[in-house]
Design a protein around this motif. Structure first.
Motif, short mmCIF file in Angstrom:
data_model
loop_
_atom_site.label_atom_id
_atom_site.label_comp_id
_atom_site.label_asym_id
_atom_site.label_seq_id
_atom_site.Cartn_x
_atom_site.Cartn_y
_atom_site.Cartn_z
N ARG A 15 20.46 0.46 -8.30
CA ARG A 15 19.66 1.46 -8.28
C ARG A 15 18.56 1.53 -9.09
O ARG A 15 19.02 1.02 -9.94
N ALA A 16 17.63 2.02 -8.85
CA ALA A 16 16.63 2.23 -9.85
C ALA A 16 16.93 3.01 -10.91
O ALA A 16 17.88 3.82 -10.99
N LEU A 75 16.01 -0.80 -14.34
CA LEU A 75 15.31 -1.47 -13.40
C LEU A 75 14.46 -0.66 -12.21
O LEU A 75 15.06 0.48 -12.27
N LYS A 76 13.54 -1.50 -12.09
CA LYS A 76 12.70 -0.65 -11.30
C LYS A 76 12.42 -1.41 -9.53
O LYS A 76 12.81 -2.48 -9.57
N PRO A 77 12.29 -0.75 -8.78
CA PRO A 77 12.09 -1.44 -7.27
C PRO A 77 11.36 -2.68 -7.30
O PRO A 77 11.47 -3.63 -6.72
N GLU A 78 10.08 -2.42 -8.25
CA GLU A 78 9.25 -3.71 -8.38
C GLU A 78 9.87 -4.88 -8.95
O GLU A 78 9.28 -5.94 -8.97
N ASP A 79 11.12 -4.70 -9.51
CA ASP A 79 11.97 -5.81 -10.08
C ASP A 79 12.58 -6.74 -9.16
O ASP A 79 13.14 -7.86 -9.50
N THR A 80 12.46 -6.20 -8.06
CA THR A 80 13.02 -6.95 -6.91
C THR A 80 12.55 -8.34 -6.62
O THR A 80 11.28 -8.42 -6.45
N ALA A 81 13.56 -9.36 -6.53
CA ALA A 81 13.13 -10.61 -6.49
C ALA A 81 14.33 -11.58 -6.68
O ALA A 81 15.32 -11.13 -6.98
N THR A 102 18.24 -6.91 -5.94
CA THR A 102 17.45 -6.19 -5.24
C THR A 102 17.70 -4.42 -5.88
O THR A 102 18.75 -4.10 -6.21
N VAL A 103 16.58 -4.09 -6.13
CA VAL A 103 16.55 -2.67 -6.64
C VAL A 103 16.27 -1.58 -5.82
O VAL A 103 14.71 -1.72 -5.20
N SER A 104 17.03 -0.79 -5.51
CA SER A 104 16.56 0.51 -4.44
C SER A 104 16.08 1.47 -5.11
O SER A 104 16.58 1.74 -6.32
N SER A 105 15.33 2.43 -4.53
CA SER A 105 14.51 3.61 -5.14
C SER A 105 15.38 4.60 -4.86
O SER A 105 16.46 4.87 -4.11
#
Length: 123
Positions: free
Chosen positions: A13-14, A86-92, A120-123
């Motif tokens: 999670r974020a 972690l942020k959702p935009e770190d998903t990669a 994967t970072v969920s919001s």
């Protein structure tokens, strides 16, 4: 045969944290550098962090400064990327890379790559 194997990815999670590991084998990179890159769907592979295997200065993309920390354990021939807040935009997909040619921030400066690990970072 040189191998780099990343582990530690997953779903978080974020605001959470993950630590990625990169185990190397087949040669030593004592005079070279280790880098972490990431690639989001539909985007180019981008620089995240890098450091010399011998230690010393570390380098980060602006987007991760203050949140990510690169480190290594030469005795274990393993590199790490600690990712906090972690942020959702770190998903990669995150890739570790190694080079004997010195530290760089371009993917083209690295000769050896791991297979990647999904974060994967969920919001």
């Amino acid at each position: 045969q040189v191998q780099l194997v990343e582990t530690g990815g997953g779903l978080v999670r974020a605001g959470g944290s993950l630590r990625l590991s990169c185990a190397t084998s087949g040669r030593t990179f004592s005079n070279g550098a280790m880098g972490w890159f990431r690639q989001a769907p539909g985007k180019e592979r981008r620089f995240v962090a890098a450091m010399y295997w011998s230690g010393g200065s570390t380098y980060y993309a602006d987007s991760v400064k203050g949140r990510f920390t690169i480190s290594r354990d030469n005795a274990k021939n393993t590199g790490y990327l600690q990712m906090n807040r972690l942020k959702p935009e770190d998903t990669a997909v995150y890739y570790c890379a190694a080079t004997t040619r010195g530290l760089g921030t371009s993917r083209y400066e690295y000769d050896y790559w791991g297979q990647g690990t999904q974060v994967t970072v969920s919001s």
